[in-house]
Design a protein around this motif. Structure first.
Motif, PDB file in Angstrom:
ATOM      1  N   ALA A  44     -49.920  92.501 173.253  1.00 22.12           N
ATOM      2  CA  ALA A  44     -48.626  93.124 173.534  1.00 22.12           C
ATOM      3  C   ALA A  44     -48.749  94.646 173.479  1.00 22.12           C
ATOM      4  N   ASN A  45     -49.457  95.150 172.476  1.00 19.81           N
ATOM      5  CA  ASN A  45     -49.670  96.596 172.385  1.00 19.81           C
ATOM      6  C   ASN A  45     -50.435  97.116 173.589  1.00 19.81           C
ATOM      7  N   GLU A  46     -51.445  96.368 174.004  1.00 16.53           N
ATOM      8  CA  GLU A  46     -52.234  96.784 175.165  1.00 16.53           C
ATOM      9  C   GLU A  46     -51.364  96.867 176.412  1.00 16.53           C
ATOM     10  N   ALA A  47     -50.493  95.885 176.609  1.00 18.56           N
ATOM     11  CA  ALA A  47     -49.587  95.898 177.760  1.00 18.56           C
ATOM     12  C   ALA A  47     -48.676  97.116 177.712  1.00 18.56           C
ATOM     13  N   ALA A  48     -48.152  97.424 176.536  1.00 20.05           N
ATOM     14  CA  ALA A  48     -47.265  98.582 176.403  1.00 20.05           C
ATOM     15  C   ALA A  48     -48.031  99.886 176.632  1.00 20.05           C
ATOM     16  N   GLU A  49     -49.226  99.989 176.101  1.00 22.25           N
ATOM     17  CA  GLU A  49     -50.008 101.212 176.273  1.00 22.25           C
ATOM     18  C   GLU A  49     -50.393 101.431 177.736  1.00 22.25           C
ATOM     19  N   LEU A  50     -50.718 100.364 178.444  1.00 26.02           N
ATOM     20  CA  LEU A  50     -51.011 100.501 179.877  1.00 26.02           C
ATOM     21  C   LEU A  50     -49.795 101.024 180.631  1.00 26.02           C
ATOM     22  N   ALA A  51     -48.620 100.505 180.284  1.00 23.42           N
ATOM     23  CA  ALA A  51     -47.395 100.968 180.940  1.00 23.42           C
ATOM     24  C   ALA A  51     -47.097 102.419 180.561  1.00 23.42           C
ATOM     25  N   LYS A  52     -47.324 102.785 179.308  1.00 23.91           N
ATOM     26  CA  LYS A  52     -47.063 104.158 178.867  1.00 23.91           C
ATOM     27  C   LYS A  52     -47.970 105.152 179.585  1.00 23.91           C
ATOM     28  N   ALA A  53     -49.170 104.714 179.944  1.00 23.56           N
ATOM     29  CA  ALA A  53     -50.132 105.607 180.596  1.00 23.56           C
ATOM     30  C   ALA A  53     -49.694 105.988 182.010  1.00 23.56           C
ATOM     31  N   GLY A 134     -39.749  97.022 176.844  1.00 19.69           N
ATOM     32  CA  GLY A 134     -40.663  96.491 175.835  1.00 19.69           C
ATOM     33  C   GLY A 134     -40.438  95.006 175.593  1.00 19.69           C
ATOM     34  N   GLU A 135     -39.183  94.610 175.489  1.00 22.26           N
ATOM     35  CA  GLU A 135     -38.889  93.187 175.276  1.00 22.26           C
ATOM     36  C   GLU A 135     -39.361  92.346 176.464  1.00 22.26           C
ATOM     37  N   THR A 136     -39.152  92.835 177.665  1.00 22.56           N
ATOM     38  CA  THR A 136     -39.618  92.116 178.856  1.00 22.56           C
ATOM     39  C   THR A 136     -41.139  91.971 178.832  1.00 22.56           C
ATOM     40  N   LEU A 137     -41.825  93.052 178.511  1.00 27.60           N
ATOM     41  CA  LEU A 137     -43.288  93.006 178.419  1.00 27.60           C
ATOM     42  C   LEU A 137     -43.746  92.043 177.327  1.00 27.60           C
ATOM     43  N   GLY A 138     -43.061  92.045 176.195  1.00 35.54           N
ATOM     44  CA  GLY A 138     -43.437  91.169 175.083  1.00 35.54           C
ATOM     45  C   GLY A 138     -43.328  89.701 175.450  1.00 35.54           C
ATOM     46  N   ARG A 139     -42.253  89.353 176.126  1.00 36.23           N
ATOM     47  CA  ARG A 139     -42.098  87.952 176.549  1.00 36.23           C
ATOM     48  C   ARG A 139     -43.183  87.575 177.558  1.00 36.23           C
ATOM     49  N   ALA A 140     -43.506  88.492 178.466  1.00 42.06           N
ATOM     50  CA  ALA A 140     -44.557  88.226 179.460  1.00 42.06           C
ATOM     51  C   ALA A 140     -45.921  88.106 178.776  1.00 42.06           C
TER      52      ALA A 140
END
Length: 187
Positions: A44-53, A134-140
């Motif tokens: 989940a953190n990796e998904a968020a960090e990729l989006a933040k980049a 973030g919630e959408t990414l977490g569920r995915a």
């Protein structure tokens, strides 16, 4: 508490779900569950960090330096990107894990995952759209993890750990205080 929800390390984040589940699950008695949460935290953190980049959005506490936060924020933390919320991503994914492993408490687990996410807005760390994404990414992220054979094998053992915790019947003293606070009529 809102500030407590900033803690998403698996062994400690278990306590966020005590009251929703109605019993306490400990890291010592639930190593497979902790292992699942560690994988979820990573993915989940990796998904968020990729989006933040992809694009930088300053945090509310950086855009408004006088804005209070309910946690200590280092200069590096203030300067880090806000969108999407990594903690909201992790919180939502954790809610999905508990919903899958304790389906009789699915709604409550999802509510706690959402509360972890919302706490990031309350603490001035994220904007509403950061949290929603973030919630959408977490569920995915959870759906991808749950689709793996490794998750299903781990889930069998984690459900057994949860079943033992139910039988042990340990509860958190904080749950009684939380119930009393929530039952108090607002002025």
């Amino acid at each position: 508490s809102v500030a407590r929800h900033a803690e998403v390390r698996p062994a400690l984040a278990l306590a966020h779900f005590d009251c929703a589940l109605g019993f306490r699950v400990t890291a010592e008695d639930s190593p497979r569950l902790v292992s699942i949460l560690e994988r979820v935290l990573h993915d989940a953190n990796e998904a968020a960090e990729l989006a933040k980049a992809r694009a930088f959005r300053p945090r509310p506490v950086a855009a408004e330096p006088e804005r209070p936060s309910c946690q200590v924020v280092s200069p590096a933390g203030r300067a880090s990107p806000s969108y999407p919320s990594g903690s909201a991503t992790v919180g939502a994914a954790y809610g999905e894990v508990f919903a899958a492993l304790a389906p009789d408490h699915a709604a409550e687990a999802g509510r706690i995952g959402h509360e972890i996410a919302v706490s990031r807005m309350v603490c001035g760390m994220h904007y509403p759209s950061d949290v929603a994404e973030g919630e959408t990414l977490g569920r995915a992220a959870f759906r991808q993890i749950a689709a793996t054979p490794a998750f299903e094998a781990d889930a069998i053992v984690a459900r057994q750990e949860i079943a033992r915790a139910r039988v042990a019947g340990l509860t958190s003293p904080a749950c009684a205080a939380e119930r009393a606070a929530l039952a108090t009529p607002l002025p």
